[in-house]
Structures are given as C-alpha cells and as structure tokens.
Design a protein around this motif. Structure first.
Motif, PDB file in Angstrom:
ATOM      1  N   GLU A  14      -0.376  -6.930  -2.258  1.00 36.68           N
ATOM      2  CA  GLU A  14       0.748  -6.038  -1.998  1.00 36.68           C
ATOM      3  C   GLU A  14       2.075  -6.784  -2.086  1.00 36.68           C
ATOM      4  O   GLU A  14       3.051  -6.262  -2.658  1.00 36.68           O
ATOM      5  CB  GLU A  14       0.593  -5.396  -0.620  1.00 36.68           C
ATOM      6  CG  GLU A  14       1.657  -4.355  -0.326  1.00 36.68           C
ATOM      7  CD  GLU A  14       1.493  -3.706   1.035  1.00 36.68           C
ATOM      8  OE1 GLU A  14       1.943  -2.561   1.195  1.00 36.68           O
ATOM      9  OE2 GLU A  14       0.931  -4.365   1.939  1.00 36.68           O
ATOM     10  N   ARG A  16       2.625  -9.579  -3.821  1.00 36.77           N
ATOM     11  CA  ARG A  16       2.788  -9.908  -5.242  1.00 36.77           C
ATOM     12  C   ARG A  16       3.322  -8.708  -6.008  1.00 36.77           C
ATOM     13  O   ARG A  16       4.253  -8.844  -6.831  1.00 36.77           O
ATOM     14  CB  ARG A  16       1.447 -10.357  -5.815  1.00 36.77           C
ATOM     15  CG  ARG A  16       1.456 -10.685  -7.305  1.00 36.77           C
ATOM     16  CD  ARG A  16       0.060 -10.577  -7.879  1.00 36.77           C
ATOM     17  NE  ARG A  16      -0.493  -9.231  -7.689  1.00 36.77           N
ATOM     18  CZ  ARG A  16      -1.788  -8.949  -7.729  1.00 36.77           C
ATOM     19  NH1 ARG A  16      -2.688  -9.900  -7.930  1.00 36.77           N
ATOM     20  NH2 ARG A  16      -2.209  -7.702  -7.562  1.00 36.77           N
ATOM     21  N   ASP A  17       2.773  -7.530  -5.757  1.00 36.43           N
ATOM     22  CA  ASP A  17       3.233  -6.330  -6.455  1.00 36.43           C
ATOM     23  C   ASP A  17       4.668  -5.982  -6.071  1.00 36.43           C
ATOM     24  O   ASP A  17       5.435  -5.478  -6.914  1.00 36.43           O
ATOM     25  CB  ASP A  17       2.306  -5.158  -6.141  1.00 36.43           C
ATOM     26  CG  ASP A  17       0.912  -5.328  -6.725  1.00 36.43           C
ATOM     27  OD1 ASP A  17       0.727  -6.213  -7.596  1.00 36.43           O
ATOM     28  OD2 ASP A  17      -0.007  -4.604  -6.293  1.00 36.43           O
ATOM     29  N   ASP A  20       6.896  -8.149  -8.103  1.00 37.62           N
ATOM     30  CA  ASP A  20       6.940  -7.664  -9.481  1.00 37.62           C
ATOM     31  C   ASP A  20       7.804  -6.411  -9.600  1.00 37.62           C
ATOM     32  O   ASP A  20       8.521  -6.229 -10.594  1.00 37.62           O
ATOM     33  CB  ASP A  20       5.530  -7.366  -9.987  1.00 37.62           C
ATOM     34  CG  ASP A  20       4.688  -8.621 -10.163  1.00 37.62           C
ATOM     35  OD1 ASP A  20       5.260  -9.729 -10.200  1.00 37.62           O
ATOM     36  OD2 ASP A  20       3.444  -8.488 -10.256  1.00 37.62           O
ATOM     37  N   ALA A  21       7.749  -5.546  -8.592  1.00 39.33           N
ATOM     38  CA  ALA A  21       8.480  -4.278  -8.656  1.00 39.33           C
ATOM     39  C   ALA A  21       9.984  -4.480  -8.702  1.00 39.33           C
ATOM     40  O   ALA A  21      10.703  -3.651  -9.290  1.00 39.33           O
ATOM     41  CB  ALA A  21       8.100  -3.405  -7.454  1.00 39.33           C
TER      42      ALA A  21
END
Length: 327
Positions: A14, A16-17, A20-21
C-alpha cells in the motif's frame, strides 16, 4: 550471545502504491529503488526474512518502514501509518522472539503523529519511531514538528533518524553532472543520504531541541551519518551556539550510533571513543546490506570490543534504552 539488529527495513504494497500514485520517484529517486529481490525481501515480514536472519546470524530484527516512508504523502499518511503499524504489529505477534518494531508516523500532521506514536508504544508495544529527514520543505527542527519529539521523550522511546534523498535543488548543485544512474547513487546511498541525515541531527541540536527535551534519545545509523567524523570541528560551534551544553555533551547524552551493516572495526572504535561504548547499537540494514554466511555474527566476534562492551553492542544497550529486560 543474542544479536539484535535495530535498523532493519520493510515496505508494504500500500505504501509503495501510494508513492507510485504521486510519482514520488521523479522527485525522490529512493522511491524507485525497491524492485526485484529488494522489494520481495522488504514486503516479506516473516517467511524468507526469518530464514535470512538465521543465515546472517541475527536473532532479532527491529522493523522500520523504509525511506522515504510517509514524509511526502500528506493527510492520507494518517491511515497509511495506522495500517502499516498494525501490519507490523501482527508480524511481531507471530514471531515475538524474532521481531520488534519502530513506528512509522504521519509526519505531515505532527500532532496526529505524536498520538500515533503513543498508540504504537502503549498499545502495540513498539520500541520507538523512525523519521526520514525533511517533511516537505521543513527540516526536522521546524517548530511544527516538535510534538513528535516531545511525545518520544515523554514515552521514553528513541527516534531513529534515517537518511533520505537531499532536496532537488541540493542534488542539482552538488550531486549532478554525471549519468542519471551515477547522479542518483551519489545523491543517495553513496553520500547524499548520509550528509542529509547527519545535518538533520545537527539542526535538532543547534535548535536547542536537546535543551528543551534533555531526555530525548536519537539514533543515527552508518556510524553516525558523518557527524562523528567531524565531532572536533563541530565543537567549534560552542563559541557561538548559545546552547546550554557543549556539543560533546549532546553526543554522549542524547545520541546512540548503529552500524547499519558497515562492518568496520575502525569505525566502531571511533564511535565508541566519541559517544561511549554504552551507546553503540548493532544493525545490518536489511535488506540493503544483506550479506550471507554468518556475516553479522562474524563481525560481532571480531569487532575488537571487550566482552562486557560486546554484550552491550550486541543487545544490552538496546534493551536498556528501550526498557526491554535485563541487559
């Protein structure tokens, strides 16, 4: 002899995402480091991690969310911090004799961060917190961020100051002009990270944080993030700082130093001479400095400390610092 590594990292999918977002890797290349084997080892909280601990000779890992943690994620970091801390708490419950934890904090909201630290310590049994340098354009000595340090002192738990990538303007001025790969490495793990972490500690000191919070204990990795190599020069600040104590006093009263996988007896000896052997902590900086073949255990056996100091370095100093039993 029990061997505790106090700077050992993890990551959640979560977090990491979330990096990225917001395209964080474009402004902080450390957010793009975590792929392949590194990512797999960071995401794994028990299975392979425990096996690799056995392989290198480490009995206990103290888990902390890897850099740049939640420092760039704004208000959404509150729920992210809670879920990350809860996930680590579950891992510690599964392996109570092998894992401990440092809290990750929603640093964009310092008052809420102070409360999350209290929850992590009092409810989840965490041993302290880790911070990764600047919060936006604010250095850690900014008055807005003081509640986090005040909470740590009140709870009698340490704060690990972990490196993070210097600001873009600093990278452009000092760490650029080569290939993109060299620029990024130069600004991160080769040098830039470590200057940045050391400067954050010095700023806290010069801002009078340790005069206001004399019980606050801060940990620097990598044998003091360059600070200890310039302790003599930093002492010249005594003439102008206006602080209550000499710089040398804060180094011996408020600072602990850990190895972070830099297994060099000369560095250990210098750190011991400056902060004292009772302020040395062991760590392997997993998974970044992971080396198989009993490497951690071998360094402990060959580090050059007398047996009582070796016991403190291996586990006793950490246990005393965190109040986790007899050293």
């Amino acid at each position: 002899m029990t061997l505790i590594g106090i700077e050992e990292h993890y990551l959640t999918a979560e977090v990491r995402d979330a990096w990225d977002a917001i395209g964080l890797a474009a402004t902080d290349p450390s957010a793009g480091l975590h792929s392949g084997v590194l990512e797999r080892r960071l995401l794994d909280l028990t299975g392979e991690r425990i096996a690799l601990m056995d392989e290198t000779g480490l009995d206990i890992q103290v888990l902390s969310l890897t850099t740049p943690a939640l420092h760039d994620l704004g208000p959404q970091s509150l729920d992210l911090a809670r879920r990350a801390n809860d996930a680590v708490a579950e891992a510690v419950l599964r392996w109570p004799n092998r894992l401990q934890a440092l809290a990750t904090l929603p640093v964009a909201m310092p008052d809420e961060a102070a409360l999350e630290l209290e929850r992590c310590v009092r409810t989840l049994g965490f041993k302290g917190a880790m911070l990764c340098g600047r919060v936006g354009d604010r250095n850690l000595d900014h008055p807005d961020l003081f509640p986090m340090f005040k909470s740590a002192e009140a709870l009698a738990v340490p704060v690990l100051l972990h490196p993070r990538t210097p600001a873009s303007a600093v990278r452009a001025a000092y760490y650029s002009g080569f290939t993109p790969e060299v620029d990024a490495a130069f600004a991160m793990y080769a040098l830039g990270w470590h200057y940045d972490a050391g400067i954050q500690f010095i700023r806290l000191m010069l801002a009078g944080t340790f005069d206001r919070l004399p019980g606050l204990q801060v940990i620097l990795g990598h044998w003091g993030e360059v600070v200890l190599f310039y302790a003599e020069r930093l002492a010249a600040l005594d003439r102008v700082s206006g602080l209550e104590q000499p710089i040398a006093t804060y180094l011996r009263r408020n600072l602990y130093v850990t190895a972070s996988g830099m297994f060099l007896p000369g560095y250990l000896a210098q750190a011991s001479a400056i902060v004292g052997a009772d302020r040395l902590l062991f760590s392997t900086d997993f998974p970044y400095q992971y080396r198989p073949g009993g490497d951690a255990r071998r360094f402990l056996s060959e580090c050059g400390l007398a047996e009582p100091e070796k016991k403190g370095f291996a586990h006793g100093n950490w246990m005393r610092l965190t109040g986790t039993g007899s050293a």
